[in-house]
Design an enzyme around this catalytic site. Sequence first.
Site, PDB file in Angstrom:
ATOM      1  N   GLY A   1       8.018  33.386  28.598  1.00  0.00           N
ATOM      2  CA  GLY A   1       8.699  34.533  28.020  1.00  0.00           C
ATOM      3  C   GLY A   1       7.750  35.352  27.170  1.00  0.00           C
ATOM      4  O   GLY A   1       6.532  35.330  27.367  1.00  0.00           O
TER       5      GLY A   1
ATOM      6  N   VAL B   1       6.754  35.069  23.965  1.00  0.00           N
ATOM      7  CA  VAL B   1       5.759  34.293  23.219  1.00  0.00           C
ATOM      8  C   VAL B   1       4.738  33.682  24.171  1.00  0.00           C
ATOM      9  O   VAL B   1       3.525  33.764  23.945  1.00  0.00           O
ATOM     10  CB  VAL B   1       6.433  33.186  22.383  1.00  0.00           C
ATOM     11  CG1 VAL B   1       5.381  32.272  21.754  1.00  0.00           C
ATOM     12  CG2 VAL B   1       7.312  33.789  21.304  1.00  0.00           C
ATOM     13  N   GLY B   2       5.223  33.079  25.251  1.00  0.00           N
ATOM     14  CA  GLY B   2       4.326  32.427  26.195  1.00  0.00           C
ATOM     15  C   GLY B   2       3.330  33.385  26.814  1.00  0.00           C
ATOM     16  O   GLY B   2       2.128  33.081  26.902  1.00  0.00           O
TER      17      GLY B   2
ATOM     18  N   ASP C   1       7.328  27.804  34.584  1.00  0.00           N
ATOM     19  CA  ASP C   1       8.531  28.487  34.121  1.00  0.00           C
ATOM     20  C   ASP C   1       9.605  28.371  35.192  1.00  0.00           C
ATOM     21  O   ASP C   1       9.286  28.313  36.391  1.00  0.00           O
ATOM     22  CB  ASP C   1       8.232  29.962  33.830  1.00  0.00           C
ATOM     23  CG  ASP C   1       9.339  30.629  33.025  1.00  0.00           C
ATOM     24  OD1 ASP C   1       9.189  30.742  31.794  1.00  0.00           O
ATOM     25  OD2 ASP C   1      10.353  31.035  33.629  1.00  0.00           O
TER      26      ASP C   1
ATOM     27  N   ASP D   1       4.805  31.696   9.001  1.00  0.00           N
ATOM     28  CA  ASP D   1       5.303  32.062   7.676  1.00  0.00           C
ATOM     29  C   ASP D   1       4.146  32.184   6.688  1.00  0.00           C
ATOM     30  O   ASP D   1       4.132  33.069   5.830  1.00  0.00           O
ATOM     31  CB  ASP D   1       6.297  31.007   7.189  1.00  0.00           C
ATOM     32  CG  ASP D   1       7.367  30.731   8.224  1.00  0.00           C
ATOM     33  OD1 ASP D   1       8.156  31.634   8.511  1.00  0.00           O
ATOM     34  OD2 ASP D   1       7.384  29.607   8.768  1.00  0.00           O
TER      35      ASP D   1
ATOM     36  N   VAL E   1       1.050  32.960   7.503  1.00  0.00           N
ATOM     37  CA  VAL E   1       0.359  34.208   7.855  1.00  0.00           C
ATOM     38  C   VAL E   1       1.075  35.400   7.232  1.00  0.00           C
ATOM     39  O   VAL E   1       0.447  36.283   6.629  1.00  0.00           O
ATOM     40  CB  VAL E   1       0.287  34.368   9.386  1.00  0.00           C
ATOM     41  CG1 VAL E   1      -0.133  35.789   9.759  1.00  0.00           C
ATOM     42  CG2 VAL E   1      -0.672  33.351   9.989  1.00  0.00           C
TER      43      VAL E   1
ATOM     44  N   HIS F   1      10.518  25.770   8.897  1.00  0.00           N
ATOM     45  CA  HIS F   1      10.312  27.127   9.411  1.00  0.00           C
ATOM     46  C   HIS F   1      11.703  27.762   9.493  1.00  0.00           C
ATOM     47  O   HIS F   1      12.351  27.762  10.533  1.00  0.00           O
ATOM     48  CB  HIS F   1       9.659  27.076  10.797  1.00  0.00           C
ATOM     49  CG  HIS F   1       9.534  28.431  11.446  1.00  0.00           C
ATOM     50  ND1 HIS F   1       8.948  29.509  10.829  1.00  0.00           N
ATOM     51  CD2 HIS F   1       9.928  28.870  12.681  1.00  0.00           C
ATOM     52  CE1 HIS F   1       8.977  30.553  11.654  1.00  0.00           C
ATOM     53  NE2 HIS F   1       9.579  30.195  12.769  1.00  0.00           N
TER      54      HIS F   1
END
EC number: 1.1.1.27
Length: 317
Positions: free
Chosen positions: A16, A18-19, A39, A152, A154, A179
């Site tokens: 997706g 992020v990937g 996937d 977080d 970062v 997180h």
Amino acid sequence: MQKQTKNQKVVLVGDGSVGSAYAVLMMQQTVMDELVIVDIAKDHSEGDALDLEDTQLWGQPKWVHAGTYADTKDADIVVITAGVPRKPGETRLDLVQKNLKILKTIVGPVVDSGFNGIFLVSANPVDILTAATQKLSGFPANRVLGTGTSLDTVRLRVALGKQLDLAPQTLDVNVIGEHGDTQFAAYSPAKVGDQSLLDVAQAKGLSLDDLKQTEDGSRKKGGQIIGLKGATFYGVATCLTRITKAILNNENVVLPVGAHLDGEYGVHDLYLGTPALINAQGVAQVLPLDLSADEQDQMTASAQAMAKVLNGAMATN
């Protein structure tokens, strides 16, 4: 490009937003020779692999291709980004049941392939899913880690860098714990060089309350991005890439990750965000921060919240 005799291999599960962002970044690195994309949408992963081939002319040639869980057998790292993304108004914990079911369909086949590398998890809620990956796989805890509070951290360092007029890289301050909503900035041990961050901030006329306001803004940044564009992916993909490099390069570098705690901060058998030493073993050592009493209370509260969710999720599934 033909498959090389000796190579460093990463398998990405979940193609997706992020990937795919992670895949693009990894194609620019020198540490990886082979990237396999797995996937449920096979046409998409095949198309992405073909598209990614075209990024390598001005970098190091790599073998990138779509694959299956059988490809994880000889992988160094399996990166899991697969899952239902957070929608506007949802918390990360709202995704527990949906994404735990997806995770189970991934971990079993990976382990069955004979995989003996490191799991790196980034699907949400990442602390719960990282813990579940370790329990489902039976792997040693050091060989299962998550992105935890890396993003977080970062976000906080970027925000503080703007506020203090300093490069974010000069700020040694970490967001730890969940997180999510119970995360917090560990300001008491934070440094700028050999100086206390709190002293540096005070010299610029900023109080601890001012810094906590900055922390609150950075905590809400993910929801803000989701509200504006529907998803966050560049930041966490960069964190994933940095952790992957540290493992493949055997760097022995300290990074904020989601690591298994077994006594650190008084927490047992949970994954939470903390600085840790990262190398080819995965998490070589958790490096707990020297917290104030108030910060320790926050860490305890974060751990209790995560334990409740994890125990309920594992019992239900």
